[in-house]
Design a protein around this motif. Structure first.
Motif, mmCIF file in Angstrom:
data_model
loop_
_atom_site.group_PDB
_atom_site.id
_atom_site.type_symbol
_atom_site.label_atom_id
_atom_site.label_comp_id
_atom_site.label_asym_id
_atom_site.label_seq_id
_atom_site.Cartn_x
_atom_site.Cartn_y
_atom_site.Cartn_z
ATOM 1 N N VAL A 96 0.639 -1.368 0.009
ATOM 2 C CA VAL A 96 -0.141 -0.091 0.190
ATOM 3 C C VAL A 96 0.763 1.258 0.076
ATOM 4 O O VAL A 96 0.499 2.407 -0.563
ATOM 5 N N VAL A 97 1.913 1.284 0.775
ATOM 6 C CA VAL A 97 2.744 2.614 0.848
ATOM 7 C C VAL A 97 3.254 2.968 -0.577
ATOM 8 O O VAL A 97 3.320 4.043 -0.726
ATOM 9 N N PHE A 98 3.391 1.975 -1.605
ATOM 10 C CA PHE A 98 4.038 2.491 -2.860
ATOM 11 C C PHE A 98 2.880 3.034 -3.758
ATOM 12 O O PHE A 98 3.208 3.858 -4.678
ATOM 13 N N HIS A 99 1.847 2.856 -3.526
ATOM 14 C CA HIS A 99 0.721 3.302 -4.246
ATOM 15 C C HIS A 99 -0.237 4.652 -3.586
ATOM 16 O O HIS A 99 -0.552 5.366 -4.442
ATOM 17 N N TYR A 100 -0.300 4.249 -2.400
ATOM 18 C CA TYR A 100 -1.456 5.452 -1.774
ATOM 19 C C TYR A 100 -0.597 6.115 -0.567
ATOM 20 O O TYR A 100 -1.237 7.036 -0.117
ATOM 21 N N GLY A 101 0.495 5.833 -0.542
ATOM 22 C CA GLY A 101 1.339 6.708 0.526
ATOM 23 C C GLY A 101 0.966 6.484 1.885
ATOM 24 O O GLY A 101 1.176 7.685 2.659
ATOM 25 N N GLN A 102 0.579 5.477 2.230
ATOM 26 C CA GLN A 102 0.106 5.537 3.780
ATOM 27 C C GLN A 102 1.619 5.165 4.721
ATOM 28 O O GLN A 102 1.970 4.146 4.592
ATOM 29 N N GLU A 103 1.907 6.253 5.233
ATOM 30 C CA GLU A 103 3.083 6.194 5.670
ATOM 31 C C GLU A 103 3.382 7.494 6.642
ATOM 32 O O GLU A 103 2.683 8.588 6.277
ATOM 33 N N MET A 104 4.166 7.364 7.850
ATOM 34 C CA MET A 104 4.223 8.620 8.585
ATOM 35 C C MET A 104 5.845 8.490 8.883
ATOM 36 O O MET A 104 6.538 7.337 8.909
ATOM 37 N N PHE A 105 6.278 9.592 9.462
ATOM 38 C CA PHE A 105 7.525 9.534 10.255
ATOM 39 C C PHE A 105 7.664 10.613 11.343
ATOM 40 O O PHE A 105 7.123 11.294 11.464
ATOM 41 N N GLU A 106 8.895 10.658 12.078
ATOM 42 C CA GLU A 106 9.143 11.339 13.294
ATOM 43 C C GLU A 106 10.650 11.805 13.176
ATOM 44 O O GLU A 106 11.476 10.952 12.211
ATOM 45 N N GLY A 107 11.223 12.564 13.969
ATOM 46 C CA GLY A 107 12.700 12.805 14.098
ATOM 47 C C GLY A 107 12.952 13.214 15.332
ATOM 48 O O GLY A 107 12.097 14.220 15.893
ATOM 49 N N LEU A 108 13.865 12.902 15.889
ATOM 50 C CA LEU A 108 14.336 13.394 17.126
ATOM 51 C C LEU A 108 16.092 12.981 17.267
ATOM 52 O O LEU A 108 16.478 12.594 16.494
ATOM 53 N N LYS A 109 16.604 13.602 18.354
ATOM 54 C CA LYS A 109 17.803 13.367 18.335
ATOM 55 C C LYS A 109 18.396 12.949 19.848
ATOM 56 O O LYS A 109 17.767 12.826 20.906
#
Ligand SMILES: *Cc1c(COP(=O)(O)O)cnc(C)c1O
Length: 347
Positions: free
Chosen positions: A61-74
């Protein structure tokens, strides 16, 4: 401990990069964290494994409909005792679940999330660079893996955490950036995904970013998606304007990312006695303040660069030179305070 994850150590450790010459987000450590989700089973099998490519079905699904999320910390090494410090990881866990909720991704227990971050950082703690202005950048993300072309929320996911020993986000560090106020394209609309941290928000912003860079600007200042009247945020960070004796940043009304650094800035500024307003700020008001000599300072806040001063802002044909193109006192104070807290120099 409530959550423990098995660790498989790499047999081929990489050589460590020169900490004095680190790019941002291009080098990765020896290990990563991965956990799977399957409908009926929930999140399961969290583990630390050697850093490696992952195999996915081309129909995921991620390749076709972009269902993804992300975060960033250090993560940083404390300058006093060498202990490993994470900066407000519980806030990233909370924000992950808000993003997940918006994108129909199953929520993750927040305590487990923080323990997962700790587990992989522990495995690669000797990758945390200790030179000034460097850190171990942590990138948690979730992708939808169900192999199906029908549009619906995926029934399976990977939650992955990768680590990148990184230098300053902007190669010139705290040197002021040049921003272009975008008045054609928009990034987020009311009711859209502007407040979710997801790749889709970035894919739709690339075009404007490329055009601004061709014109010699570093980043975009986005205006609101409805009227293109109010200032919102900057590429990967939140925006602050010092106008007279007021410090203004856009309100959280669904179209901007609720930055953790933004929150730290607001607290630090209030504690230092400044008047901080989270309010709608028309770009015309910024231009007027500039003409009156009241537009004193501008900066952006985000995990990657912490504070990034703005030396030039261009709106249509109007070029505003801010604080003579130098970093202003408020931006410098915030950088020293937040970075100092992160490395254990100030509390
Ligand atoms: C991540 C991000 C920010 C900054 O958030 P922090 O929590 O401070 O790192 C701001 N705007 C956007 C669009 C972002 O993706």
């Amino acid at each position: 401990m409530k959550y423990e994850f098995p660790v498989t150590k790499t047999k081929n450790p990489k050589s460590k990069p020169d900490p004095n010459n680190l790019p941002f987000g291009k080098l990765f450590t020896d290990h990563m964290f991965i956990m799977d989700y399957d409908e009926g089973k929930g999140w399961h099998d969290g583990r630390v494994v050697p850093y490696a490519p992952i195999a996915l079905d081309p129909a995921a699904v991620v390749f076709h409909y972009g269902q993804e999320m992300f975060e960033g910390l250090k993560a940083y090494k404390n300058v006093n005792d060498g202990s490993v410090q994470l900066f407000r990881p519980d806030m990233n866990a909370k924000r992950t679940n808000r993003t997940n909720n918006r994108l129909c991704i199953p929520e993750i227990d927040e305590e487990m999330y923080v323990e997962a971050v700790k587990a992989v950082v522990r495995a690669d703690a000797d990758w945390i660079p200790e030179v000034k202005d460097t850190s171990l950048y942590i990138r948690p993300f979730i992708i939808a893996t169900e192999p199906t072309l029908g549009i619906h929320a995926s029934s399976s996911y990977h939650f992955i955490i990768i680590l990148s020993p990184s230098g300053p986000y902007y190669p010139n560090g705290l040197e002021p950036t040049k921003l272009y106020v975008e008045d054609t394209y928009t990034r987020a609309a009311m009711g859209g995904t502007g407040e979710a941290k997801c790749g889709g928000n970035y894919a739709c912003g690339l075009k404007a970013q490329v055009i601004a860079q061709e014109k010699g600007y570093d980043q975009i200042l986005w205006l609101d998606g409805r009227e293109q009247k109010y200032v919102e945020e900057v590429g990967t960070s939140n925006a602050f304007f010092v106008i007279g004796d007021e410090i203004v940043t856009a309100p959280l009304r669904g179209t901007i990312l609720p930055g953790i650094t933004r929150d730290s800035c607001i607290h630090a500024l209030k504690a230092a006695g400044y008047k901080v307003s989270e309010r709608l700020l028309p770009i015309d008001e910024v231009c007027e303040a500039y003409d009156n000599g009241d537009f004193k300072e501008m900066f952006a806040s985000g995990t990657a660069a912490i504070i990034s001063p703005v030396g030039e802002l261009r709106y249509k044909d109007k070029v505003m030179n801010i604080n003579d193109g130098e970093i202003g006192p408020i931006a410098q104070m915030l950088y020293d305070k937040i970075y100092g807290t992160q490395i254990g120099m100030v509390d």
